[in-house]
Design an enzyme around this catalytic site. Structure first.
Site, PDB file in Angstrom:
ATOM      1  N   LYS A  49       0.680  -1.300  -0.155  1.00 18.98           N
ATOM      2  CA  LYS A  49      -0.016  -0.102  -0.029  1.00 18.98           C
ATOM      3  C   LYS A  49       0.854   0.935   0.159  1.00 18.98           C
ATOM      4  CE  LYS A  49      -3.809  -2.235   2.786  1.00 18.98           C
ATOM      5  NZ  LYS A  49      -5.018  -1.677   1.563  1.00 18.98           N
ATOM      6  N   ARG A  90     -10.519 -11.586   1.307  1.00 21.19           N
ATOM      7  CA  ARG A  90     -10.854 -12.676   1.022  1.00 21.19           C
ATOM      8  C   ARG A  90     -10.187 -13.662   1.046  1.00 21.19           C
ATOM      9  NH1 ARG A  90     -11.638  -9.510  -4.131  1.00 21.19           N
ATOM     10  NH2 ARG A  90     -11.049  -7.417  -2.951  1.00 21.19           N
ATOM     11  N   ASP A 146      -7.362  -3.234  10.357  1.00 21.00           N
ATOM     12  CA  ASP A 146      -8.521  -4.840   9.835  1.00 21.00           C
ATOM     13  C   ASP A 146      -8.714  -5.723  10.529  1.00 21.00           C
ATOM     14  OD1 ASP A 146      -9.013  -4.523   6.827  1.00 21.00           O
ATOM     15  OD2 ASP A 146      -7.065  -5.612   6.447  1.00 21.00           O
TER      16      ASP A 146
HETATM   17  N1  BES Z   1      -8.440  -3.818   4.006  1.00 21.84           N
HETATM   18  C1  BES Z   1      -8.506  -3.444   2.743  1.00 21.84           C
HETATM   19  C2  BES Z   1      -9.920  -2.865   2.787  1.00 21.84           C
HETATM   20  C3  BES Z   1      -9.966  -1.109   3.414  1.00 21.84           C
HETATM   21  C4  BES Z   1      -9.755  -0.033   2.984  1.00 21.84           C
HETATM   22  C5  BES Z   1     -10.353  -1.096   4.670  1.00 21.84           C
HETATM   23  C6  BES Z   1      -9.836   1.257   3.498  1.00 21.84           C
HETATM   24  C7  BES Z   1     -10.659   0.366   5.257  1.00 21.84           C
HETATM   25  C8  BES Z   1     -10.175   1.702   4.594  1.00 21.84           C
HETATM   26  C9  BES Z   1      -8.453  -4.429   1.786  1.00 21.84           C
HETATM   27  O1  BES Z   1      -7.356  -5.747   2.458  1.00 21.84           O
HETATM   28  C10 BES Z   1      -7.767  -4.021   0.546  1.00 21.84           C
HETATM   29  O2  BES Z   1      -6.519  -3.870   0.682  1.00 21.84           O
HETATM   30  N2  BES Z   1      -8.116  -4.158  -0.008  1.00 21.84           N
HETATM   31  C11 BES Z   1      -7.985  -3.538  -1.109  1.00 21.84           C
HETATM   32  C12 BES Z   1      -7.915  -4.180  -2.581  1.00 21.84           C
HETATM   33  C13 BES Z   1      -7.393  -4.552  -4.060  1.00 21.84           C
HETATM   34  C14 BES Z   1      -5.892  -5.180  -3.777  1.00 21.84           C
HETATM   35  C15 BES Z   1      -8.322  -5.629  -4.704  1.00 21.84           C
HETATM   36  C16 BES Z   1      -8.861  -2.480  -1.771  1.00 21.84           C
HETATM   37  O3  BES Z   1      -9.742  -2.391  -1.886  1.00 21.84           O
HETATM   38  O4  BES Z   1      -8.063  -1.531  -2.098  1.00 21.84           O
HETATM   39 ZN    ZN Z   2      -7.330  -5.763   5.075  1.00 28.71          ZN
HETATM   40 MN    MN Z   3      -5.577  -5.361   2.104  1.00 31.82          MN
END
Ligand code: BES
Ligand code: ZN
Ligand code: MN
Length: 491
Positions: A266, A340, A277
């Protein structure tokens, strides 16, 4: 602080009088004015009973009285928010003895009041060394009298018991959620669950890394590979005593104690928030605890796959194919879509070992659901209309809002892999919350009553507690209300 119910009586200590912004506001204020030694005109001018409006006055005998505005037609969440903000703002000025005049209201408003009062005492400054002293009202010396009419006593007592049970659990979950990753490991969640199970007589089993390997929870293990702290699978099971064939509800919660994104790392700007999370885990573990405390006549099983998602030479790499507990293979396109992947094993473990009547998973799963619904509702995904309706009813009751999004098979394209059974990311910036739900659906193994709640926008929010987003405890009130609804329907 202790909360007790009393009948209307002259209060010693400070008094809070909640006031609705109804048609009769002018009359209400006219009645109050003489006790406060104010002219009706002045009171009507200075207090409009807007939501969260506070007017502090002193009666002729020196009692401090707060008029607290509730706006028009407040629901449980409005009572909760109004009282939470009031207590948070005023707590250092409150006397140890305090009364709230609820004699003009239904007994069931007590739930929102109690949750608000308890919430207002929350302190985010967990790690500050110069912590201010606990305000006297929130010490053991504090007594809060809720004045209710005798005919509302039973309803009020019920609401008080339920709200106290939820509030104490929720506050602990706030601490867990707000804890940073150097204070919170998967084992920390497991230890919390074990201690809670001991205290409230439900069973908690924790599968450690060796056991996860033996039982082949390959999806959870693959996410944990890049971290030096071991993953766990927590199984918390509350089974009511003396209930024949209770309904069996399976809850699965995402427990990522920190999400760096893994190799698909990230950006750094908001990465610190990814200590939270594990909002799904908090909702699930909290709900099992509350169900056990309240001895609900329903069988609840909570499963929490918990791990860090870190970067390391051993991390899972984009393109890797992993085999989940169910035997299905997953192509990892993006290691940041880790929620997931661990839920695949959480759901698979639940379905194969517990066969619940209803299967609900909760996860801070996608940024996409935030892009879709913002910070006002969690995404609800289920092909089952009845389950959607009951969950929505619970959501409307509690104000922990849900909004349904589709899970049509048209979206299955997004998770088709060339090399494995499914892939964890479509590679496209569209409908991300939906394709995540379609992925989870595969691992629910066609369960007829499965629902997925994407709580990414709801678990962590702006609040009076601090300047940064912090934990909300979202999901516990919602799920307890849901359990109570299906119990009521069965009768
Ligand atoms: N934990 C994150 C989702 C999230 C984002 C929670 C912001 C709370 C605030 C999740 O694991 C994630 O990183 N999701 C990605 C998925 C993508 C790479 C398909 C996302 O939503 O960007
Ligand atoms: Zn996550
Ligand atoms: Mn993630």
């Amino acid at each position: 602080m202790n909360i007790i119910l009393t009948t209307p009586s002259p209060a010693s200590g400070d008094l809070i009088v909640p006031v609705l912004q109804s048609d009769s506001l002018a009359d209400q204020l006219a009645r109050l004015a003489p006790t406060l030694g104010l002219s009706t005109e002045v009171l009507q001018r200075d207090f409009k009973a807007e939501a969260k409006e506070v007017l502090t006055v002193y009666s002729q005998n020196g009692q401090k009285i707060y008029l607290l505005g509730l706006g028009n037609d407040p629901q449980e969440m409005d009572w909760l928010r109004t009282f939470r903000k009031f207590f948070f703002d005023q707590k250092r000025k409150l006397s140890a003895m305090l009364a709230i005049d609820l004699t003009s209201f239904d007994g069931n408003v007590v739930a929102g009041v109690v949750l608000g009062v308890r919430g207002g005492g929350y302190d985010l400054k967990l790690y500050q060394t110069d912590k201010p002293e606990t305000p006297v009202f929130y010490t053991d010396a504090g007594i809060l009298s809720l004045q209710v009419n005798p005919d509302q006593h039973t309803a009020a007592q019920e609401a008080l018991t339920r709200a106290e049970a939820i509030a104490h659990t929720q506050l602990q979950m706030l601490d867990l959620m707000n804890a940073p990753a150097n204070y919170k490991k998967p084992q920390t969640l497991a230890d919390w669950a074990a201690a809670s199970g001991n205290q409230f007589a439900y069973s908690v089993t924790v599968l450690d890394k060796a056991e996860l390997e033996r039982q082949k929870l390959g999806a959870l293990l693959s996410v944990s590979q890049g971290s030096d702290v071991p993953p766990v699978l927590i199984i918390a099971e509350y089974k009511p005593e003396g209930v024949e064939n209770p309904r069996k509800v399976g809850l699965v919660g995402k427990g990522v104690t920190f999400d760096t994104g893994g190799v698909s790392i990230k950006t750094s700007s908001n990465m610190h928030l990814m200590k939270s999370d594990m909002g799904g885990a908090a909702a699930v573990l909290g709900t099992v605890e509350v169900a056990a405390k309240l001895k609900l006549p329903i069988h609840v099983i909570g499963i929490v796959p918990s791990t860090e998602n870190s970067t390391d030479g051993r991390s899972t790499k984009p393109g890797d194919v992993v085999t989940a507990y169910s035997g299905k293979t997953i192509e990892i396109i993006d290691t940041d879509a880790e929620g997931r992947v661990i839920l695949a094993d959480g759901l698979g473990y639940m379905v194969r070992n517990y066969q619940p009547d209803v299967l609900i998973d909760l996860a801070t799963l996608t940024g996409s659901v935030i892009a879709t619904l913002g910070y006002h509702a969690a995404g609800l995904f289920t092909p089952n209309d009845e389950l959607a309706a009951t969950l929505t009813q619970a959501a409307n009751q509690t104000g922990e809002r849900l909004w349904r999004l589709p899970v049509w098979d048209a979206y299955t394209e997004d998770i088709k892999s060339d090399v494995a059974d499914v892939k964890n990311y479509s590679g496209k910036p569209f409908a991300g919350a939906i394709s995540a739900a379609k992925f989870l659906e595969v691992f629910s193994e066609k369960h007829p009553a499965w629902a997925h709640l994407d709580i990414a926008g709801m678990a962590f929010a702006d609040s009076e507690f601090g300047s940064q987003k912090n934990a909300t405890g979202f999901g516990i009130r919602l799920l307890i209300a849901y359990l109570q609804l299906i119990l009521a329907k069965k009768e």
